[in-house]
Design a protein around this motif. Structure first.
Motif, mmCIF file in Angstrom:
data_model
loop_
_atom_site.group_PDB
_atom_site.id
_atom_site.type_symbol
_atom_site.label_atom_id
_atom_site.label_comp_id
_atom_site.label_asym_id
_atom_site.label_seq_id
_atom_site.Cartn_x
_atom_site.Cartn_y
_atom_site.Cartn_z
ATOM 1 N N UNK A 177 32.286 105.627 -76.946
ATOM 2 C CA UNK A 177 32.557 105.375 -78.107
ATOM 3 C C UNK A 177 32.327 104.182 -78.431
ATOM 4 N N UNK A 178 32.279 103.564 -77.640
ATOM 5 C CA UNK A 178 32.486 101.617 -78.723
ATOM 6 C C UNK A 178 31.187 100.762 -78.100
ATOM 7 N N UNK A 179 30.150 102.322 -77.291
ATOM 8 C CA UNK A 179 29.127 101.482 -77.128
ATOM 9 C C UNK A 179 29.619 100.262 -76.304
ATOM 10 N N UNK A 180 30.141 100.473 -75.621
ATOM 11 C CA UNK A 180 30.756 98.712 -74.448
ATOM 12 C C UNK A 180 29.129 98.641 -73.219
ATOM 13 N N UNK A 181 28.569 97.630 -72.610
ATOM 14 C CA UNK A 181 27.758 98.023 -71.779
ATOM 15 C C UNK A 181 28.538 98.675 -70.025
ATOM 16 N N UNK A 182 29.300 98.895 -70.337
ATOM 17 C CA UNK A 182 30.196 99.649 -69.613
ATOM 18 C C UNK A 182 30.016 101.147 -69.366
ATOM 19 N N UNK A 183 30.461 100.971 -71.206
ATOM 20 C CA UNK A 183 30.495 103.092 -71.401
ATOM 21 C C UNK A 183 28.910 103.165 -71.108
ATOM 22 N N UNK A 184 28.093 102.201 -72.044
ATOM 23 C CA UNK A 184 26.030 102.706 -71.743
ATOM 24 C C UNK A 184 25.608 103.183 -70.173
ATOM 25 N N UNK A 185 26.799 102.522 -68.727
ATOM 26 C CA UNK A 185 26.630 102.374 -67.315
ATOM 27 C C UNK A 185 27.145 103.985 -67.482
ATOM 28 N N UNK A 186 28.430 103.508 -67.485
ATOM 29 C CA UNK A 186 29.123 105.482 -66.952
ATOM 30 C C UNK A 186 28.786 106.582 -68.551
ATOM 31 N N UNK A 214 31.969 108.028 -61.861
ATOM 32 C CA UNK A 214 31.236 106.844 -62.201
ATOM 33 C C UNK A 214 31.577 105.876 -60.481
ATOM 34 N N UNK A 215 31.128 104.379 -60.654
ATOM 35 C CA UNK A 215 31.356 103.863 -59.683
ATOM 36 C C UNK A 215 32.674 103.532 -58.849
ATOM 37 N N UNK A 216 33.489 103.492 -57.570
ATOM 38 C CA UNK A 216 34.394 103.444 -57.763
ATOM 39 C C UNK A 216 35.573 102.486 -58.175
ATOM 40 N N UNK A 217 34.101 100.755 -57.806
ATOM 41 C CA UNK A 217 34.415 99.162 -58.593
ATOM 42 C C UNK A 217 34.708 99.955 -59.791
ATOM 43 N N UNK A 218 34.198 100.204 -60.310
ATOM 44 C CA UNK A 218 34.128 100.367 -62.237
ATOM 45 C C UNK A 218 35.938 100.960 -63.283
ATOM 46 N N UNK A 219 36.167 101.496 -62.094
ATOM 47 C CA UNK A 219 37.423 102.148 -62.527
ATOM 48 C C UNK A 219 38.789 101.100 -61.880
ATOM 49 N N UNK A 220 38.088 100.656 -60.442
ATOM 50 C CA UNK A 220 39.525 99.949 -60.148
ATOM 51 C C UNK A 220 39.232 99.148 -60.555
ATOM 52 N N UNK A 221 38.360 98.049 -61.265
ATOM 53 C CA UNK A 221 38.371 97.219 -62.002
ATOM 54 C C UNK A 221 40.062 97.510 -63.606
ATOM 55 N N UNK A 222 39.087 98.952 -64.258
ATOM 56 C CA UNK A 222 40.131 99.117 -65.379
ATOM 57 C C UNK A 222 41.042 99.335 -64.486
ATOM 58 N N UNK A 223 41.705 99.412 -64.050
ATOM 59 C CA UNK A 223 43.212 100.081 -63.747
ATOM 60 C C UNK A 223 43.734 98.528 -63.091
ATOM 61 N N UNK A 224 43.246 97.799 -62.487
ATOM 62 C CA UNK A 224 43.611 96.307 -61.856
ATOM 63 C C UNK A 224 44.452 95.647 -62.821
#
Ligand code: AP5
Ligand code: MG
Length: 190
Positions: free
Chosen positions: A41-50, A60-70
């Motif tokens: 919704x915010x149009x961030x690079x991560x959002x565009x990728x996902x 979505x790739x494991x590393x993306x969500x792992x980073x968000x959680x950590x």
């Protein structure tokens, strides 16, 4: 700190039950699906990728969500624990979570699994499609891909958490209040 994994197929009722769980046990709710939808919704690079992956029902790739959680686990304050909704969703994510917690001298408290059959998944998501307008609820083939992705990549986590004695399954069929009472009964034990 408590670290609850809220597990279950699409439409099982994870998001529905999460609010009462975080209120009762003073937890921080971390839903990777909700976090990803706000990035979109915010149009961030991560959002565009996902976006394309989510809208076709793939993970979505494991590393993306792992980073968000950590980053959220390390920044949360004033809570007694975390409710991880929709994470981990692959064995690789579960292993990374274990390592992340081990570094903090902690471990997963329990995997609370809400279980419903595939036919109920279709019914619940068809119902929600009219209410929430989620892009990944709108098309039958996307819902089917989410279900197949769940069986192929996420279901193996049941065995993963069973092996270390953390798996707790509850029947997700019944009223929202009935399911909530089953969840509270088992969380009260942890
Ligand atoms: P995510 O947002 O996690 O979606 P999901 O797992 O498909 O689960 P849902 O949110 O659809 O279902 P829910 O269990 O929360 O059900 P709800 O309570 O809403 O993930 C979306 C996407 O993001 C993924 O496909 C992936 O692309 C990506 N993603 C997220 N996490 C990831 C990760 N870790 N790794 C990689 N990619 C990731 O209930 C559903 C409906 O049923 C509602 O209408 C509700 O009102 C109703 N309902 C609930 N309980 C009951 C009941 N007891 N009786 C009748 N109706 C009920
Ligand atoms: Mg949800």
């Amino acid at each position: 700190m408590k670290y609850y994994v809220l597990f279950g197929p699409p439409g099982a009722g994870k998001g529905t039950q999460a609010g009462a769980m975080v209120a009762r046990y003073h937890l921080c709710h971390l839903s990777t699906g909700e976090l990803l939808r706000s990035e979109i919704a915010a149009g961030t690079p991560l959002g565009i990728q996902a976006k394309a992956l989510i809208e076709n029902g793939s993970l979505v790739p494991d590393q993306v969500v792992e980073g968000m959680i950590e980053s959220r686990i390390s920044h949360a304050q004033g809570v007694e624990g975390f409710l991880l909704d929709g994470f981990p969703r692959t064995i690789a994510q579960a292993q990374v979570l274990d390592q992340m917690l081990e570094k903090r001298g902690e471990s997963v408290t329990a995997c609370v699994s809400i279980m419903i059959p595939d036919a109920t998944i279709h019914e619940r998501i068809a119902h929600r499609a009219h209410i929430e307008g989620r892009a990944d609820d709108a098309r039958e083939e996307v819902v089917e891909n989410r279900i197949q992705t769940y069986h192929a990549k996420t279901e193996p986590l049941i065995q993963y958490y069973r092996q270390n004695g953390k798996y707790e399954e509850i029947d997700g069929i019944g009223t929202i209040e009935e399911v909530q009472a089953r969840i509270f009964a088992l969380m009260d034990k942890h």
